[in-house]
Design a protein around this motif. Sequence first.
Motif, PDB file in Angstrom:
ATOM      1  N   GLY A 196       0.790  -1.223   0.000  1.00 46.32           N
ATOM      2  CA  GLY A 196       0.000   0.000   0.000  1.00 46.32           C
ATOM      3  C   GLY A 196       0.819   1.268   0.000  1.00 46.32           C
ATOM      4  N   ASN A 197       2.140   1.162  -0.121  1.00 40.08           N
ATOM      5  CA  ASN A 197       3.041   2.313  -0.142  1.00 40.08           C
ATOM      6  C   ASN A 197       2.643   3.385   0.879  1.00 40.08           C
ATOM      7  OD1 ASN A 197       1.483   2.086  -2.941  1.00 40.08           O
ATOM      8  ND2 ASN A 197       1.255   4.196  -2.272  1.00 40.08           N
ATOM      9  N   SER A 198       2.483   2.946   2.131  1.00 39.38           N
ATOM     10  CA  SER A 198       2.057   3.869   3.184  1.00 39.38           C
ATOM     11  C   SER A 198       3.234   4.262   4.068  1.00 39.38           C
ATOM     12  CB  SER A 198       0.950   3.244   4.035  1.00 39.38           C
ATOM     13  OG  SER A 198       1.435   2.112   4.715  1.00 39.38           O
ATOM     14  N   VAL A 199       3.142   5.464   4.618  1.00 37.52           N
ATOM     15  CA  VAL A 199       4.202   6.001   5.462  1.00 37.52           C
ATOM     16  C   VAL A 199       3.949   5.586   6.911  1.00 37.52           C
ATOM     17  CG1 VAL A 199       5.353   8.087   6.273  1.00 37.52           C
ATOM     18  CG2 VAL A 199       4.513   7.969   3.913  1.00 37.52           C
TER      19      VAL A 199
ATOM     20  N   HIS B 295       1.589  13.528   3.587  1.00 37.59           N
ATOM     21  CA  HIS B 295       2.122  13.062   4.873  1.00 37.59           C
ATOM     22  C   HIS B 295       3.635  13.284   4.925  1.00 37.59           C
ATOM     23  CE1 HIS B 295       2.115   9.611   8.067  1.00 37.59           C
ATOM     24  NE2 HIS B 295       2.992  10.521   8.357  1.00 37.59           N
ATOM     25  N   LEU B 296       4.333  12.919   3.870  1.00 37.34           N
ATOM     26  CA  LEU B 296       5.788  13.104   3.847  1.00 37.34           C
ATOM     27  C   LEU B 296       6.158  14.579   3.907  1.00 37.34           C
ATOM     28  CD1 LEU B 296       6.915  10.419   1.264  1.00 37.34           C
ATOM     29  CD2 LEU B 296       7.406  10.459   3.721  1.00 37.34           C
ATOM     30  N   LYS B 297       5.485  15.407   3.124  1.00 39.37           N
ATOM     31  CA  LYS B 297       5.808  16.839   3.085  1.00 39.37           C
ATOM     32  C   LYS B 297       5.649  17.501   4.449  1.00 39.37           C
ATOM     33  CE  LYS B 297       4.710  17.643  -1.791  1.00 39.37           C
ATOM     34  NZ  LYS B 297       3.786  18.312  -2.728  1.00 39.37           N
ATOM     35  N   THR B 298       4.813  16.931   5.301  1.00 38.33           N
ATOM     36  CA  THR B 298       4.536  17.532   6.606  1.00 38.33           C
ATOM     37  C   THR B 298       5.101  16.711   7.761  1.00 38.33           C
ATOM     38  OG1 THR B 298       2.371  16.432   6.681  1.00 38.33           O
ATOM     39  CG2 THR B 298       2.442  18.653   5.739  1.00 38.33           C
ATOM     40  N   SER B 299       6.033  15.803   7.485  1.00 41.47           N
ATOM     41  CA  SER B 299       6.608  14.937   8.521  1.00 41.47           C
ATOM     42  C   SER B 299       7.894  15.524   9.086  1.00 41.47           C
ATOM     43  CB  SER B 299       6.881  13.541   7.948  1.00 41.47           C
ATOM     44  OG  SER B 299       5.683  12.881   7.668  1.00 41.47           O
ATOM     45  N   PRO B 300       7.802  16.079  10.312  1.00 42.10           N
ATOM     46  CA  PRO B 300       9.015  16.618  10.921  1.00 42.10           C
ATOM     47  C   PRO B 300       9.875  15.492  11.485  1.00 42.10           C
ATOM     48  CG  PRO B 300       7.136  16.916  12.386  1.00 42.10           C
ATOM     49  CD  PRO B 300       6.620  16.276  11.122  1.00 42.10           C
ATOM     50  N   PRO B 301      11.129  15.703  11.788  1.00 43.54           N
ATOM     51  CA  PRO B 301      11.811  16.961  11.548  1.00 43.54           C
ATOM     52  C   PRO B 301      12.545  17.015  10.210  1.00 43.54           C
ATOM     53  CG  PRO B 301      13.186  15.580  12.942  1.00 43.54           C
ATOM     54  CD  PRO B 301      11.933  14.794  12.637  1.00 43.54           C
ATOM     55  N   VAL B 302      13.038  15.898   9.732  1.00 38.37           N
ATOM     56  CA  VAL B 302      13.974  15.889   8.610  1.00 38.37           C
ATOM     57  C   VAL B 302      13.310  16.216   7.278  1.00 38.37           C
ATOM     58  CG1 VAL B 302      15.604  14.457   7.294  1.00 38.37           C
ATOM     59  CG2 VAL B 302      15.548  14.311   9.787  1.00 38.37           C
ATOM     60  N   ILE B 303      12.346  15.419   6.883  1.00 36.76           N
ATOM     61  CA  ILE B 303      11.775  15.565   5.540  1.00 36.76           C
ATOM     62  C   ILE B 303      11.024  16.878   5.401  1.00 36.76           C
ATOM     63  CG2 ILE B 303      10.113  14.590   3.900  1.00 36.76           C
ATOM     64  CD1 ILE B 303      11.162  11.831   4.658  1.00 36.76           C
ATOM     65  N   GLN B 304      10.220  17.230   6.389  1.00 38.96           N
ATOM     66  CA  GLN B 304       9.483  18.493   6.337  1.00 38.96           C
ATOM     67  C   GLN B 304      10.439  19.679   6.169  1.00 38.96           C
ATOM     68  OE1 GLN B 304       7.727  19.853  10.039  1.00 38.96           O
ATOM     69  NE2 GLN B 304       5.932  20.598   8.928  1.00 38.96           N
ATOM     70  N   SER B 305      11.522  19.691   6.914  1.00 37.34           N
ATOM     71  CA  SER B 305      12.488  20.789   6.857  1.00 37.34           C
ATOM     72  C   SER B 305      13.183  20.856   5.496  1.00 37.34           C
ATOM     73  CB  SER B 305      13.521  20.616   7.975  1.00 37.34           C
ATOM     74  OG  SER B 305      14.517  21.594   7.880  1.00 37.34           O
ATOM     75  N   LEU B 306      13.655  19.718   5.018  1.00 39.78           N
ATOM     76  CA  LEU B 306      14.337  19.707   3.708  1.00 39.78           C
ATOM     77  C   LEU B 306      13.386  20.095   2.585  1.00 39.78           C
ATOM     78  CD1 LEU B 306      16.547  16.513   4.116  1.00 39.78           C
ATOM     79  CD2 LEU B 306      17.323  18.896   4.056  1.00 39.78           C
TER      80      LEU B 306
ATOM     81  N   GLU C 188      -5.608   8.659  -4.767  1.00 35.77           N
ATOM     82  CA  GLU C 188      -5.795   9.471  -3.561  1.00 35.77           C
ATOM     83  C   GLU C 188      -4.851   9.036  -2.459  1.00 35.77           C
ATOM     84  OE1 GLU C 188      -6.989  12.391  -1.029  1.00 35.77           O
ATOM     85  OE2 GLU C 188      -7.360  12.237  -3.193  1.00 35.77           O
ATOM     86  N   ASN C 189      -4.624   7.743  -2.313  1.00 35.28           N
ATOM     87  CA  ASN C 189      -3.665   7.259  -1.321  1.00 35.28           C
ATOM     88  C   ASN C 189      -2.272   7.806  -1.609  1.00 35.28           C
ATOM     89  OD1 ASN C 189      -2.759   5.542   0.926  1.00 35.28           O
ATOM     90  ND2 ASN C 189      -1.744   4.392  -0.686  1.00 35.28           N
ATOM     91  N   VAL C 190      -1.873   7.805  -2.863  1.00 32.08           N
ATOM     92  CA  VAL C 190      -0.565   8.360  -3.232  1.00 32.08           C
ATOM     93  C   VAL C 190      -0.513   9.832  -2.828  1.00 32.08           C
ATOM     94  CG1 VAL C 190       0.925   9.014  -5.170  1.00 32.08           C
ATOM     95  CG2 VAL C 190      -0.063   6.710  -5.069  1.00 32.08           C
ATOM     96  N   ARG C 191      -1.552  10.603  -3.174  1.00 33.98           N
ATOM     97  CA  ARG C 191      -1.567  12.029  -2.822  1.00 33.98           C
ATOM     98  C   ARG C 191      -1.492  12.222  -1.309  1.00 33.98           C
ATOM     99  NH1 ARG C 191      -4.882  12.208  -7.513  1.00 33.98           N
ATOM    100  NH2 ARG C 191      -6.787  11.747  -6.357  1.00 33.98           N
TER     101      ARG C 191
END
Length: 184
Positions: free
Chosen positions: A62-65, A150-161, A142-145
């Motif tokens: 399901g390629n879920s985070v 989710h990734l774009k808003t996942s602190p601290p590393v990914i959200q910041s980069l 929709e799951n992909v979106r």
Amino acid sequence: MQGNARYVANTPNQRDFSSGRAARVRAQYPIAAILSCADSRVAPEFAYDQGPGELFVVRVAGNSVSLDVLASLEYSVQLLGVPLVMVLGHSGCGALEAAIKVLKNKAVLPGHLPEFVDAFKPAVIAAQTMQSGDLLDNAIAENVRQQVTHLKTSPPVIQSLYADNKIDIVGGVYDLATGKIMLV
């Protein structure tokens, strides 16, 4: 995407997979990280016509985070310097199909699957409100979106980069029948 076009056209780059093995022992320099479904019919290295060491692939149904997936992707962008993360769904995804069956038919799943498909219910619920298209196809996209968000808003590393424009995060859906990846 150029590699996917080669794959779809059945004109992949010819590679000697043993070449460069010694160099890959010392370090890895992937050009992208792919969060892909664990489905055995989806092979990101082939779908993008990339050789060993070129993609950092994390696979889960399901390629879920989840936290483990997030940590793996953080490793790829922070420590390996990967500039691009792609969430790659695929047509006919069984994880999304199971979530649809649970929501529509009250299907009962064994083992840990009930908790697992809970992650996909928001995508199915959103897809049910769409005016056109197939429910499963819409839920997959929709799951992909949602995973991209989710990734774009996942602190601290990914959200910041991502906020600092040091990485990009995109989504796509792989068509099992054609091999073509459509960006969503």
